[in-house]
Design an enzyme around this catalytic site. Sequence first.
Site, PDB file in Angstrom:
ATOM      1  N   ASN A  43       0.851  -1.192   0.000  1.00 24.46           N
ATOM      2  CA  ASN A  43       0.000   0.000   0.000  1.00 24.46           C
ATOM      3  C   ASN A  43       0.885   1.239   0.000  1.00 24.46           C
ATOM      4  OD1 ASN A  43       0.481   0.906   2.836  1.00 24.46           O
ATOM      5  ND2 ASN A  43      -0.385  -1.120   3.269  1.00 24.46           N
ATOM      6  N   ASP A  91      -5.180  -8.776  13.204  1.00 29.44           N
ATOM      7  CA  ASP A  91      -5.209  -7.345  13.540  1.00 29.44           C
ATOM      8  C   ASP A  91      -4.246  -7.149  14.707  1.00 29.44           C
ATOM      9  OD1 ASP A  91      -5.836  -4.792  14.698  1.00 29.44           O
ATOM     10  OD2 ASP A  91      -7.642  -4.806  13.451  1.00 29.44           O
ATOM     11  N   LYS A 136     -11.571  -2.107  18.696  1.00 31.70           N
ATOM     12  CA  LYS A 136     -10.203  -2.599  18.884  1.00 31.70           C
ATOM     13  C   LYS A 136      -9.737  -2.461  20.333  1.00 31.70           C
ATOM     14  CE  LYS A 136      -8.884  -1.893  14.143  1.00 31.70           C
ATOM     15  NZ  LYS A 136      -7.759  -2.186  13.271  1.00 31.70           N
TER      16      LYS A 136
HETATM   17  O1  C5P Z   1      -9.034  -1.159  10.831  1.00 29.83           O
HETATM   18  P1  C5P Z   1      -8.033  -0.194  10.382  1.00 29.83           P
HETATM   19  O2  C5P Z   1      -6.992  -0.791   9.488  1.00 29.83           O
HETATM   20  O3  C5P Z   1      -8.555   1.087   9.811  1.00 29.83           O
HETATM   21  O4  C5P Z   1      -7.313   0.239  11.742  1.00 29.83           O
HETATM   22  C1  C5P Z   1      -6.210   1.039  11.736  1.00 29.83           C
HETATM   23  C2  C5P Z   1      -5.396   0.830  12.970  1.00 29.83           C
HETATM   24  O5  C5P Z   1      -5.245  -0.555  13.257  1.00 29.83           O
HETATM   25  C3  C5P Z   1      -4.009   1.348  12.781  1.00 29.83           C
HETATM   26  O6  C5P Z   1      -3.532   1.773  14.043  1.00 29.83           O
HETATM   27  C4  C5P Z   1      -3.262   0.129  12.273  1.00 29.83           C
HETATM   28  O7  C5P Z   1      -1.876   0.222  12.529  1.00 29.83           O
HETATM   29  C5  C5P Z   1      -3.908  -0.984  13.078  1.00 29.83           C
HETATM   30  N1  C5P Z   1      -3.959  -2.259  12.376  1.00 29.83           N
HETATM   31  C6  C5P Z   1      -3.194  -3.315  12.824  1.00 29.83           C
HETATM   32  N2  C5P Z   1      -3.277  -4.528  12.212  1.00 29.83           N
HETATM   33  C7  C5P Z   1      -4.090  -4.711  11.158  1.00 29.83           C
HETATM   34  C8  C5P Z   1      -4.879  -3.649  10.688  1.00 29.83           C
HETATM   35  C9  C5P Z   1      -4.766  -2.442  11.306  1.00 29.83           C
HETATM   36  O8  C5P Z   1      -2.420  -3.138  13.777  1.00 29.83           O
HETATM   37  N3  C5P Z   1      -4.149  -5.909  10.585  1.00 29.83           N
END
Ligand code: C5P
Length: 400
Positions: free
Chosen positions: A209, A305, A342
């Site tokens: 990305n 996550d 989260k």
């Molecule tokens: O759900 P989303 O990707 O928008 O959430 C963003 C937050 O979650 C950020 O702090 C990102 O670093 C963390 N994140 C993570 N692992 C993932 C997806 C997101 O730590 N697989």
Amino acid sequence: MLHEKRILLIVSGGIAAYKSLELVRRLRERGAAVRCVLTRGGSQFVTPLSLSALSGDKVYTDLFSLTDEAEMGHIQLSRDADLLVVAPATADILAKMTHGQADDLASTVLLATDKEVMVAPAMNVRMWEHAATQNNLATLLARGVHVIGPEEGDMACGEYGPGRLSEPDDIAAAVSEFFQSSSPLSGRHALVTSGPTHEPIDPVRYIANRSSGRQGHAIAAALASSGAKTTLVSGPTNLSDPPGVDVVRVESAHEMLAACEAALPADVAIFAAAVADWRVAQAAEEKLKKNSAGPPVMEMTENPDILATLAAPSNARPSLVIGFAAETEKVVAHARTKLERKSCDWILANDVSAAAGTFDGNDNTIHLVSADGVEDWPRMSKAEVANRLAARIAEALGTD
Ligand code: C5P
């Protein structure tokens, strides 16, 4: 580490002044920017040219010099530094400091400063032991002046006893120690994730990305310069390692999670990485070939996550867990949902719509969302966001 610290080194007269050249080197090796003021006595032992060559800056000598004042007024000189170091400090300059005498550039700067001062005395043993010097020293100590040395040993004048200037390495270490102990996050461990992840398709292709890693790297740098022991778990970026930070390089989300878990325990964790939500379920072991069967069909599966995993209640949960929410619309509303989903303590929500220019740009507009409400920060550089965040973290951990 003295990264980004500005030291004003005042070199007063005495045979030990030659060691100030070595001190400049030691301070710069540790990352400090050093600017020098040389007294008339000091210039009998070292030249402005040698100090200037080693400090990489102009050397200031004269209170009434038109050029010096035009370039940097003496008041500015005294306030522009993070710490003033007088090395060597003669009996004379200690006396001037005690009595607020200001009859040359060095003593005027010392009187005009609003910064802390460290002195490294060096003089003949009788001068050091004289009641006048000892009284002056007691006054300076009571005022909060930091004193390093002197050491005991053979002196240039042939006598033996206390009065030798501390070794440049020891003075530089005392300067580092000063910043370390006055750092708001000293003794804390911070974990930061940064950059994108690369999710393999086959040995040569991956899904990635647009994250540059700039915000996460800036946060790690700011936490380290606030005194935290900082571990940065970074996906692939073009950035250099922030100074004073332990960097663990990873590629995939799985590797990032493992590296984060290995870095625990931490007092605070900031998840600034743009982790891929999905990966290819079965990455090919050999490079996929173009063939008559047409383009490959890839089955995707969800990545762990990392934020949610580390924020879940457990003994190893950092006491402050901070996530980012990169949104293109309804920025704060989505951040609130994310905060709960989260189970993190703060979400820094930012607008990454093309119009905002956040990805790969220098600026960021942050909304800090927590159980206490929303703080809207003005648009600022990613470095300023990092500094402000480090200060907010220090505040929050300080009330633990
Ligand atoms: O759900 P989303 O990707 O928008 O959430 C963003 C937050 O979650 C950020 O702090 C990102 O670093 C963390 N994140 C993570 N692992 C993932 C997806 C997101 O730590 N697989």
